[in-house]
Design a protein around this motif. Structure first.
Motif, PDB file in Angstrom:
ATOM      1  N   THR A 198      59.514   9.824  39.311  1.00 32.65           N
ATOM      2  CA  THR A 198      58.321  10.433  39.915  1.00 32.65           C
ATOM      3  C   THR A 198      58.220  11.901  39.518  1.00 32.65           C
ATOM      4  O   THR A 198      57.150  12.382  39.134  1.00 32.65           O
ATOM      5  CB  THR A 198      58.382  10.306  41.454  1.00 32.65           C
ATOM      6  N   THR A 199      59.325  12.604  39.587  1.00 33.05           N
ATOM      7  CA  THR A 199      59.329  14.026  39.236  1.00 33.05           C
ATOM      8  C   THR A 199      59.028  14.218  37.753  1.00 33.05           C
ATOM      9  O   THR A 199      58.285  15.115  37.375  1.00 33.05           O
ATOM     10  CB  THR A 199      60.668  14.661  39.618  1.00 33.05           C
ATOM     11  N   ARG A 200      59.598  13.362  36.914  1.00 29.07           N
ATOM     12  CA  ARG A 200      59.314  13.449  35.476  1.00 29.07           C
ATOM     13  C   ARG A 200      57.822  13.267  35.187  1.00 29.07           C
ATOM     14  O   ARG A 200      57.272  13.932  34.310  1.00 29.07           O
ATOM     15  CB  ARG A 200      60.106  12.394  34.710  1.00 29.07           C
ATOM     16  N   THR A 201      57.191  12.374  35.905  1.00 26.39           N
ATOM     17  CA  THR A 201      55.749  12.151  35.723  1.00 26.39           C
ATOM     18  C   THR A 201      54.969  13.409  36.069  1.00 26.39           C
ATOM     19  O   THR A 201      54.072  13.816  35.328  1.00 26.39           O
ATOM     20  CB  THR A 201      55.277  10.959  36.589  1.00 26.39           C
ATOM     21  N   VAL A 202      55.308  14.033  37.179  1.00 28.19           N
ATOM     22  CA  VAL A 202      54.628  15.269  37.581  1.00 28.19           C
ATOM     23  C   VAL A 202      54.854  16.361  36.530  1.00 28.19           C
ATOM     24  O   VAL A 202      53.924  17.082  36.155  1.00 28.19           O
ATOM     25  CB  VAL A 202      55.101  15.732  38.978  1.00 28.19           C
ATOM     26  N   ILE A 203      56.079  16.473  36.037  1.00 28.09           N
ATOM     27  CA  ILE A 203      56.384  17.477  35.018  1.00 28.09           C
ATOM     28  C   ILE A 203      55.577  17.213  33.749  1.00 28.09           C
ATOM     29  O   ILE A 203      54.981  18.126  33.176  1.00 28.09           O
ATOM     30  CB  ILE A 203      57.899  17.513  34.716  1.00 28.09           C
ATOM     31  N   ALA A 204      55.556  15.970  33.304  1.00 29.34           N
ATOM     32  CA  ALA A 204      54.831  15.635  32.070  1.00 29.34           C
ATOM     33  C   ALA A 204      53.342  15.936  32.206  1.00 29.34           C
ATOM     34  O   ALA A 204      52.718  16.477  31.284  1.00 29.34           O
ATOM     35  CB  ALA A 204      55.046  14.162  31.725  1.00 29.34           C
ATOM     36  N   GLU A 205      52.773  15.600  33.362  1.00 31.42           N
ATOM     37  CA  GLU A 205      51.346  15.879  33.590  1.00 31.42           C
ATOM     38  C   GLU A 205      51.073  17.381  33.590  1.00 31.42           C
ATOM     39  O   GLU A 205      50.092  17.840  33.007  1.00 31.42           O
ATOM     40  CB  GLU A 205      50.887  15.248  34.904  1.00 31.42           C
ATOM     41  N   ALA A 206      51.932  18.143  34.234  1.00 27.71           N
ATOM     42  CA  ALA A 206      51.746  19.596  34.286  1.00 27.71           C
ATOM     43  C   ALA A 206      51.880  20.210  32.897  1.00 27.71           C
ATOM     44  O   ALA A 206      51.078  21.070  32.507  1.00 27.71           O
ATOM     45  CB  ALA A 206      52.758  20.225  35.251  1.00 27.71           C
ATOM     46  N   LYS A 207      52.868  19.765  32.138  1.00 26.70           N
ATOM     47  CA  LYS A 207      53.049  20.297  30.790  1.00 26.70           C
ATOM     48  C   LYS A 207      51.834  19.977  29.913  1.00 26.70           C
ATOM     49  O   LYS A 207      51.386  20.826  29.139  1.00 26.70           O
ATOM     50  CB  LYS A 207      54.323  19.727  30.156  1.00 26.70           C
ATOM     51  N   GLU A 208      51.331  18.783  30.046  1.00 22.54           N
ATOM     52  CA  GLU A 208      50.171  18.391  29.235  1.00 22.54           C
ATOM     53  C   GLU A 208      48.941  19.232  29.599  1.00 22.54           C
ATOM     54  O   GLU A 208      48.218  19.688  28.720  1.00 22.54           O
ATOM     55  CB  GLU A 208      49.875  16.895  29.405  1.00 22.54           C
ATOM     56  N   ARG A 209      48.720  19.441  30.893  1.00 19.76           N
ATOM     57  CA  ARG A 209      47.585  20.281  31.315  1.00 19.76           C
ATOM     58  C   ARG A 209      47.720  21.685  30.742  1.00 19.76           C
ATOM     59  O   ARG A 209      46.746  22.271  30.265  1.00 19.76           O
ATOM     60  CB  ARG A 209      47.508  20.352  32.845  1.00 19.76           C
ATOM     61  N   ILE A 210      48.914  22.224  30.791  1.00 18.17           N
ATOM     62  CA  ILE A 210      49.113  23.584  30.298  1.00 18.17           C
ATOM     63  C   ILE A 210      48.976  23.641  28.774  1.00 18.17           C
ATOM     64  O   ILE A 210      48.426  24.602  28.242  1.00 18.17           O
ATOM     65  CB  ILE A 210      50.459  24.162  30.788  1.00 18.17           C
ATOM     66  N   LYS A 211      49.422  22.615  28.069  1.00 12.03           N
ATOM     67  CA  LYS A 211      49.235  22.585  26.612  1.00 12.03           C
ATOM     68  C   LYS A 211      47.752  22.633  26.259  1.00 12.03           C
ATOM     69  O   LYS A 211      47.344  23.358  25.347  1.00 12.03           O
ATOM     70  CB  LYS A 211      49.875  21.332  26.013  1.00 12.03           C
ATOM     71  N   VAL A 212      46.947  21.867  26.984  1.00 11.62           N
ATOM     72  CA  VAL A 212      45.501  21.867  26.747  1.00 11.62           C
ATOM     73  C   VAL A 212      44.928  23.247  27.043  1.00 11.62           C
ATOM     74  O   VAL A 212      44.134  23.787  26.265  1.00 11.62           O
ATOM     75  CB  VAL A 212      44.807  20.772  27.591  1.00 11.62           C
ATOM     76  N   LEU A 213      45.348  23.832  28.149  1.00  9.76           N
ATOM     77  CA  LEU A 213      44.868  25.173  28.510  1.00  9.76           C
ATOM     78  C   LEU A 213      45.273  26.197  27.462  1.00  9.76           C
ATOM     79  O   LEU A 213      44.474  27.074  27.100  1.00  9.76           O
ATOM     80  CB  LEU A 213      45.412  25.590  29.879  1.00  9.76           C
ATOM     81  N   ARG A 214      46.485  26.093  26.967  1.00  6.30           N
ATOM     82  CA  ARG A 214      46.945  27.021  25.928  1.00  6.30           C
ATOM     83  C   ARG A 214      46.057  26.924  24.680  1.00  6.30           C
ATOM     84  O   ARG A 214      45.686  27.936  24.091  1.00  6.30           O
ATOM     85  CB  ARG A 214      48.375  26.706  25.517  1.00  6.30           C
ATOM     86  N   ALA A 215      45.764  25.701  24.284  1.00 10.78           N
ATOM     87  CA  ALA A 215      44.940  25.506  23.085  1.00 10.78           C
ATOM     88  C   ALA A 215      43.543  26.084  23.290  1.00 10.78           C
ATOM     89  O   ALA A 215      43.001  26.762  22.405  1.00 10.78           O
ATOM     90  CB  ALA A 215      44.859  24.018  22.741  1.00 10.78           C
TER      91      ALA A 215
END
Length: 187
Positions: A114-131
């Motif tokens: 469950t925690t890994r899923t939350v981490i992966a989602e947060a990282k993906e959102r931030i990658k999009v924001l960075r781009a």
């Protein structure tokens, strides 16, 4: 999207806010994980206390027996009622220990997933924001843009650290297992 300098700055500010929200969500998930871990230590600590009592030739009460039977129903045929409580045949105690260990491992694995899923989602959102920010900030060289970019980078760093801690071989969950196996120290 980021249109024009004023729009770009607003967009960058929005992106930085979104990154901070991702970090806040991750912190909430980690708090929930910590609370869940404390609950697991308490719950399984009691089970290990009962197991230790049985291994030491002591008796357990009806409530303790019922908790053990939830984890290892096969135990039922190996229980003896005595004047002081219940005992369990020595052969069945090893099966009980394995069942408790497996059940705790499964619960911890589910918490980690469950925690890994939350981490992966947060990282993906931030990658999009960075781009998006990188594209918008190309024409901008402002202190605000650099500050907001740093906020997003910092958010990503926080999430990456949380992920590394979760992946650590000698990490939190190994300590959790040890704490549960040590029991609740009721004696």
């Amino acid at each position: 999207s980021f249109d024009g300098t004023a729009g770009s700055i607003d967009g960058i500010s929005d992106a930085a806010e979104e990154a901070q929200k991702s970090v806040a969500e991750l912190r909430e998930e980690l708090d929930e994980l910590s609370n869940s871990a404390s609950s697991l230590v308490s719950e399984y600590g009691s089970l290990y206390d009962s197991l230790n009592d049985l291994q030491n030739g002591e008796t357990i009460n009806q409530q303790q027996l019922e908790e053990l039977l939830k984890i290892y129903p096969q135990l039922a045929g190996h229980v003896t009622l005595t004047a002081d409580g219940y005992t369990v045949e020595a052969d069945a105690i090893n099966g009980l220990k394995t069942a408790i260990d497996n059940n705790l491992n499964d619960r911890i694995a589910a918490e980690k997933a469950t925690t890994r899923t939350v981490i992966a989602e947060a990282k993906e959102r931030i990658k999009v924001l960075r781009a998006e920010m990188s594209a918008a900030a190309v024409d901008m060289d402002t202190t605000l843009a650099r500050k907001k970019q740093k906020e997003i980078d910092d958010a990503y760093g926080i999430i990456s650290v949380a992920e590394a801690k979760l992946d650590s071989d000698n990490g939190y969950f190994d300590n959790l297992m040890g704490a549960a196996r040590n029991g609740t120290s009721k004696k």
